[in-house]
Write an enzyme that holds these catalytic residues in place. Structure first.
Site, PDB file in Angstrom:
ATOM      1  N   HIS A  18       0.840  -1.203   0.000  1.00 50.75           N
ATOM      2  CA  HIS A  18       0.000   0.000   0.000  1.00 50.75           C
ATOM      3  C   HIS A  18       0.876   1.256   0.000  1.00 50.75           C
ATOM      4  O   HIS A  18       0.630   2.207  -0.753  1.00 50.75           O
ATOM      5  CB  HIS A  18      -0.898   0.052   1.243  1.00 50.75           C
ATOM      6  CG  HIS A  18      -1.943  -1.005   1.324  1.00 50.75           C
ATOM      7  ND1 HIS A  18      -2.075  -1.804   2.439  1.00 50.75           N
ATOM      8  CD2 HIS A  18      -2.904  -1.387   0.456  1.00 50.75           C
ATOM      9  CE1 HIS A  18      -3.089  -2.634   2.257  1.00 50.75           C
ATOM     10  NE2 HIS A  18      -3.610  -2.404   1.051  1.00 50.75           N
ATOM     11  N   LYS A  42     -15.517  -7.512   5.731  1.00 52.78           N
ATOM     12  CA  LYS A  42     -14.388  -7.944   6.543  1.00 52.78           C
ATOM     13  C   LYS A  42     -14.578  -7.528   7.994  1.00 52.78           C
ATOM     14  O   LYS A  42     -15.214  -6.515   8.276  1.00 52.78           O
ATOM     15  CB  LYS A  42     -13.085  -7.315   6.035  1.00 52.78           C
ATOM     16  CG  LYS A  42     -12.665  -7.747   4.650  1.00 52.78           C
ATOM     17  CD  LYS A  42     -11.369  -7.066   4.244  1.00 52.78           C
ATOM     18  CE  LYS A  42     -10.933  -7.467   2.851  1.00 52.78           C
ATOM     19  NZ  LYS A  42      -9.704  -6.756   2.457  1.00 52.78           N
ATOM     20  N   ARG A  92      -2.812  -6.533  -8.124  1.00 49.74           N
ATOM     21  CA  ARG A  92      -1.726  -7.491  -7.890  1.00 49.74           C
ATOM     22  C   ARG A  92      -1.733  -8.619  -8.910  1.00 49.74           C
ATOM     23  O   ARG A  92      -0.695  -9.175  -9.232  1.00 49.74           O
ATOM     24  CB  ARG A  92      -1.857  -8.109  -6.493  1.00 49.74           C
ATOM     25  CG  ARG A  92      -1.633  -7.129  -5.363  1.00 49.74           C
ATOM     26  CD  ARG A  92      -1.995  -7.757  -4.052  1.00 49.74           C
ATOM     27  NE  ARG A  92      -3.427  -8.076  -4.083  1.00 49.74           N
ATOM     28  CZ  ARG A  92      -4.115  -8.560  -3.076  1.00 49.74           C
ATOM     29  NH1 ARG A  92      -3.514  -8.835  -1.946  1.00 49.74           N
ATOM     30  NH2 ARG A  92      -5.405  -8.810  -3.181  1.00 49.74           N
ATOM     31  N   SER A 130      -3.240  -7.789   3.203  1.00 45.03           N
ATOM     32  CA  SER A 130      -3.374  -7.609   4.653  1.00 45.03           C
ATOM     33  C   SER A 130      -3.891  -8.882   5.306  1.00 45.03           C
ATOM     34  O   SER A 130      -3.407  -9.298   6.363  1.00 45.03           O
ATOM     35  CB  SER A 130      -4.327  -6.451   4.951  1.00 45.03           C
ATOM     36  OG  SER A 130      -3.804  -5.238   4.477  1.00 45.03           O
TER      37      SER A 130
END
Length: 167
Positions: A18, A42, A92, A130
């Protein structure tokens, strides 16, 4: 005209991936706003306020970065209020692209003047998330190379607290 970009995310926690995106974005935009948003899919480890403090410390070396909390608005609404005409999103892999493409199209439908800018993850960070880092740390793995030092310390402290609560 000032080019303002919003980099929204849950950042639980902010990783070096990040941070790399933020640093690269500062070269393209006059102002980069890191928006700490709530991800309803989440369960967060850190509170919004904890994330705000940790991220501000991690980006303190970047003059044109601001960090804000946004918990009750759509990203496009927050961008409009902040004067941002660009959204920054990291990619990604192909899975990220498919997910982000749909979000970008919906955001364009909701706010046609808001452009989404995709940045490819640096190779050194393309395999991390994360969630993955939290999972590795939970079972005793070392993830320090993927986190700013202060965030690594905070994450380790949270992990210790969680283990104490489980006992």
């Amino acid at each position: 005209m000032t080019k303002i970009a919003l980099f929204p995310g849950s950042f639980d926690p902010l990783t070096n991936g990040h941070l790399n995106m933020i640093e690269r974005s500062t070269k393209m935009f006059d102002k980069v706003i890191v928006g700490v948003f709530v991800n309803t899919n989440k369960t967060a480890l850190f509170t919004l306020e904890e994330k705000l403090v940790l991220i501000k410390a991690a980006v303190a070396h970047l003059e044109n970065v601001e960090v804000i909390i946004q918990e009750t608005k759509l990203t496009v609404e927050g961008a409009a209020e902040l004067g941002a005409t660009f959204l920054i999103r990291g990619i990604r892999n192909v899975k990220d692209y498919e997910y982000e493409k749909d979000i970008a199209r919906m955001n364009h439908h909701l706010a046609p003047d808001l452009e989404t800018v995709f940045l490819l993850a640096d190779e050194a960070y393309a395999h991390i998330s994360s969630s993955l880092l939290k999972e590795v740390l939970r079972f005793g793995g070392d993830v320090s190379m993927y986190l700013p030092d202060s965030i690594n310390q905070a994450l380790n402290q949270k992990n210790r607290e969680m283990k104490l609560n489980e006992e």
